[in-house]
Design a protein around this motif. Sequence first.
Motif, short mmCIF file in Angstrom:
data_model
loop_
_atom_site.label_atom_id
_atom_site.label_comp_id
_atom_site.label_asym_id
_atom_site.label_seq_id
_atom_site.Cartn_x
_atom_site.Cartn_y
_atom_site.Cartn_z
N MET A 337 30.26 -43.01 45.04
CA MET A 337 29.09 -42.44 45.72
C MET A 337 29.50 -41.26 46.61
O MET A 337 28.86 -40.22 46.62
N MET A 340 30.48 -38.32 44.56
CA MET A 340 29.33 -37.68 43.92
C MET A 340 28.63 -36.75 44.92
O MET A 340 28.25 -35.63 44.58
N PRO A 396 26.09 -42.18 37.16
CA PRO A 396 25.66 -43.01 36.03
C PRO A 396 25.74 -42.27 34.70
O PRO A 396 26.12 -42.85 33.68
N VAL A 397 25.39 -40.99 34.71
CA VAL A 397 25.46 -40.21 33.47
C VAL A 397 26.92 -40.07 33.04
O VAL A 397 27.25 -40.10 31.86
N ILE B 16 20.20 -44.77 32.69
CA ILE B 16 21.19 -43.70 32.52
C ILE B 16 20.58 -42.56 31.71
O ILE B 16 20.66 -41.39 32.08
N LEU B 19 18.11 -40.48 33.73
CA LEU B 19 18.79 -39.52 34.60
C LEU B 19 19.32 -38.35 33.79
O LEU B 19 19.24 -37.18 34.19
N PHE B 20 19.88 -38.69 32.64
CA PHE B 20 20.42 -37.67 31.75
C PHE B 20 19.32 -36.68 31.39
O PHE B 20 19.48 -35.46 31.50
N ILE B 23 18.25 -34.50 34.42
CA ILE B 23 19.20 -33.40 34.68
C ILE B 23 19.10 -32.37 33.57
O ILE B 23 19.17 -31.16 33.81
N LEU B 74 19.98 -30.83 44.38
CA LEU B 74 21.21 -31.59 44.20
C LEU B 74 21.22 -32.87 45.02
O LEU B 74 21.67 -33.92 44.56
N LEU B 77 19.10 -35.31 43.22
CA LEU B 77 19.82 -35.91 42.09
C LEU B 77 20.82 -36.96 42.56
O LEU B 77 20.99 -38.01 41.93
N ALA B 78 21.48 -36.69 43.68
CA ALA B 78 22.46 -37.65 44.21
C ALA B 78 21.75 -38.94 44.60
O ALA B 78 22.24 -40.04 44.32
N SER B 81 20.75 -40.81 41.49
CA SER B 81 21.91 -41.39 40.83
C SER B 81 22.38 -42.65 41.55
O SER B 81 22.84 -43.59 40.94
N ARG B 82 22.25 -42.61 42.86
CA ARG B 82 22.76 -43.71 43.66
C ARG B 82 22.14 -45.03 43.25
O ARG B 82 22.82 -46.04 43.09
N TRP B 85 23.49 -46.14 39.89
CA TRP B 85 24.92 -46.48 40.04
C TRP B 85 25.08 -47.85 40.68
O TRP B 85 25.88 -48.68 40.23
N ILE B 88 24.28 -50.66 38.31
CA ILE B 88 25.27 -50.94 37.28
C ILE B 88 26.58 -51.43 37.86
O ILE B 88 27.20 -52.35 37.34
N ARG B 89 26.99 -50.80 38.98
CA ARG B 89 28.36 -51.03 39.43
C ARG B 89 28.50 -51.84 40.71
O ARG B 89 29.56 -52.39 40.97
N ARG B 158 25.96 -47.87 26.59
CA ARG B 158 26.20 -46.97 27.73
C ARG B 158 27.24 -47.61 28.66
O ARG B 158 27.12 -47.56 29.88
N LYS B 160 31.20 -47.85 29.74
CA LYS B 160 32.57 -47.32 29.67
C LYS B 160 33.29 -47.72 30.93
O LYS B 160 32.78 -47.56 32.03
N GLN B 161 34.47 -48.28 30.77
CA GLN B 161 35.27 -48.67 31.93
C GLN B 161 36.74 -48.57 31.56
O GLN B 161 37.16 -49.14 30.56
#
Lengths: 580, 218
Positions: A337, A340, A396-397, B16, B19-20, B23, B74, B77-78, B81-82, B85, B88-89, B158, B160-161
């Motif tokens: 975070m 970003m 996330p993207v 995801i 958001l894609f 953007i 921007l 967007l942050a 995204s938060r 994010w 997911i995480r 979607r 990936k790690q």
Amino acid sequence: MSEAAAAHGHEHEHHEGGFVSTYLFSMDHKMIGKQFLLLSLFMMIIGGVLALMVRWQLAYPEEPVPGMAWVPEPYLYEGIIPPETYNMLFTMHATIMIFFVVIPILVGAFGNFLIPLMIGTRDMAFPVLNMLSFWIAALAGVIMVSSFFVEGGASAGGWTAYAPLSAAEVYTGVGLGQDLWIISLVVLGISSMMGSINYITTIINMRAPGMTMFRMPLVIWSLFITAILLLLALPELTAAMAMLLFDRRFGTSFFLPETGGEPILWQHLFWFFGHPEVYILILPGMGVASEILAVFSRKPIFGYRAMAMAMIAIAFLGWVVWGHHMFQSGMNPTMGMAFMTTTMVIAVPSAIKTFNWLGTLWGGSITFQTPMLHALAFVSMFVIGGLSGIFMAATPVDIFIHDTYFIVGHIHYVVFGGSVFAIFGAVSYWFPKMYGRMMNETLGKIHFFGTLIFFNITFFPMHIIGVGGHMRRIYNPLQYEFLEPLQHWNEIMTIGAIGLGLFQIVFAVNFFYSMFAGEKAPQNPWNANTLEWEAPTPPPHGNFVEIPTVYRGPYEYSVPGEKEDWLPQAQPGAGVAAAH
Amino acid sequence: MLPWLPENISTYGGDIDYLFKLIFVITTIVFFAVQIALVVFLFKYRAQPGRKATYTHGNNVLEIGWTIAPSIILVFLAVMSRATWDEIRAEIPPVDVTVRVNAKQFNWDIIYPGPDGMFETEDDLTIENELNVPVDKVVKLELTSKDVIHSFFIPVMRFKQDMMPGRQIDGWFKATKTGEFEIPCAELCGFGHSGMLGYLKVHSAQDYAAWVAKRWPQ
């Protein structure tokens, strides 16, 4: 200082040195700049051939590369690239292009050539150090290229050299080659430190009378900031490289987990250098574009101070964004975070610069010679590279597009679309001052349009296949079912890359033909204001007949009431006193 | 660009992709605005006899405007995204099935805990390159690596790690559709990196029960 420099300059002016002291171990910043340029253009051929082989393999996997049947085993098997060699190809392509082409041309060649001429002094502060910085860089280049020929071949761990892959021979089969890769970059770091200390000292101490910081051309600002970034970033990389070498050869365990090391530490160390590095690659290009856009628009640069401040902002913010390379590394998501946020913030100065370039064109009187075309392509392509970066910044993207061709497309729009177009612009713009002759305009335009078109054919589809999930650094896309529908893009890109390569021959022909047989250049062919055009063409050792005095900012074009549409920095008279 | 996005079969994949797309729309607008302005300026302000360039050093209002506008976008967007994010995480939802993946050059060892639900017990089962999971259940992955860094990439999920040797990183997903999907390695891991490939088999509830019954017969 200026008196000492003057005395030093005169000392050399009147007796020509021999071949060795003029062309080999020259201490003249202009000759050192040209040496950097030639060395880097040569390295660019190597890096380009490696790239073409990578592209061939991706489009036509495991088919023999045309014309490469002579390469002995185990590098190629009757022209067929094995996976081990493929990994070497892309690793060395990136390493050579970044460390031995883009930085040495923009910083080594143009930094050297332009700084003393544009701030109005006779040479660098430390000419011997300057000469050493070139020869040490050349030594680093020899070490890097020689790594191809040792047993096990050259580094195959990616230019990012992620540990533990890079930290133990058993994982890649590359032994001495990886050590030489490390040693070469350590040696190059020494050269770059010598260069950056020299640039910073020269810019701070040796500016001509009247050349205040805010009267400096933006390309000098960009080189100044780049030198500071290099000075601070390279030693950190050197330390990391030393740790890696120790892990490989002396049994330490900084990055090897089975004996208590931490692989992610390498990524932090590498990217702490690596992100400022990206700005090292692009800032001088921004400076070059600013010079050319103002001159060929016949207009002052729009928002000069904002342009300088944006670069300073980038120089600070560039240190706190490295984690955005590591969103999927297992780093704490909370840190993701934070990184970003900083990454989103650093996009702002780049946006400001883009809008200011547009503002510079607005209301101009624009002509389209080769340098201008390249500068315009720089702006246009850099916009794509900048915008595609926002996708990766959104964590996330990034989960999906991380380590896909999307990032490969992004970096090439920044470093080729940005830096390399700036390099072509800079070469064609300053060639008359470097070699005393003009480059051929027709060949220049053929090269430009061919490069622009084939550049986009080569690199734009990378975004598309990245969106399709195409991983980077894979040897054979046909091994994956989900990539099959994308394979025709790989063929298109490869055809584009071949076209891109062929058009560079036009550049090489133009460069060498013009160097010896081009039309003689006048002293100031572009009617530009900055100080390098006050010097005779080509400038003698010591540069100026008399050190110029600076009366105004660098971009006083089309000043109302003036007869000509340019007002050189060194022309006496009230003119326009301040930059604003 | 978006028709090329692979199918999404993950519960959070839609966020995801959203958001894609967001953007994508924003950057496309900026892209065309800038490129069109560039071309228009080049045409309109080309050198013409008798016309001199406008002499200006800038315009503070404009410059402040084009500093603030991208900043707002921007930051927006942050913030957007938060939320995704974190979803997911930040925390793993209540887990239905746990599977361990141990990567090595150049295979995925998929380790199932068996009926006792515990790893490193007798009923553990290791299958190379085959991840069997039920649909509509939260699957927790415990990711580790034996040698170098690998990256567990399931495009349709979607997911990936990176997998770090020396530590365990947990991830999760919940599939919305049955079927068989590819799991490539996304991080360069040596000469066999390309072709390091496993398969995700998403079963319906019955099929999964049958698969479990077959693997661990009572």
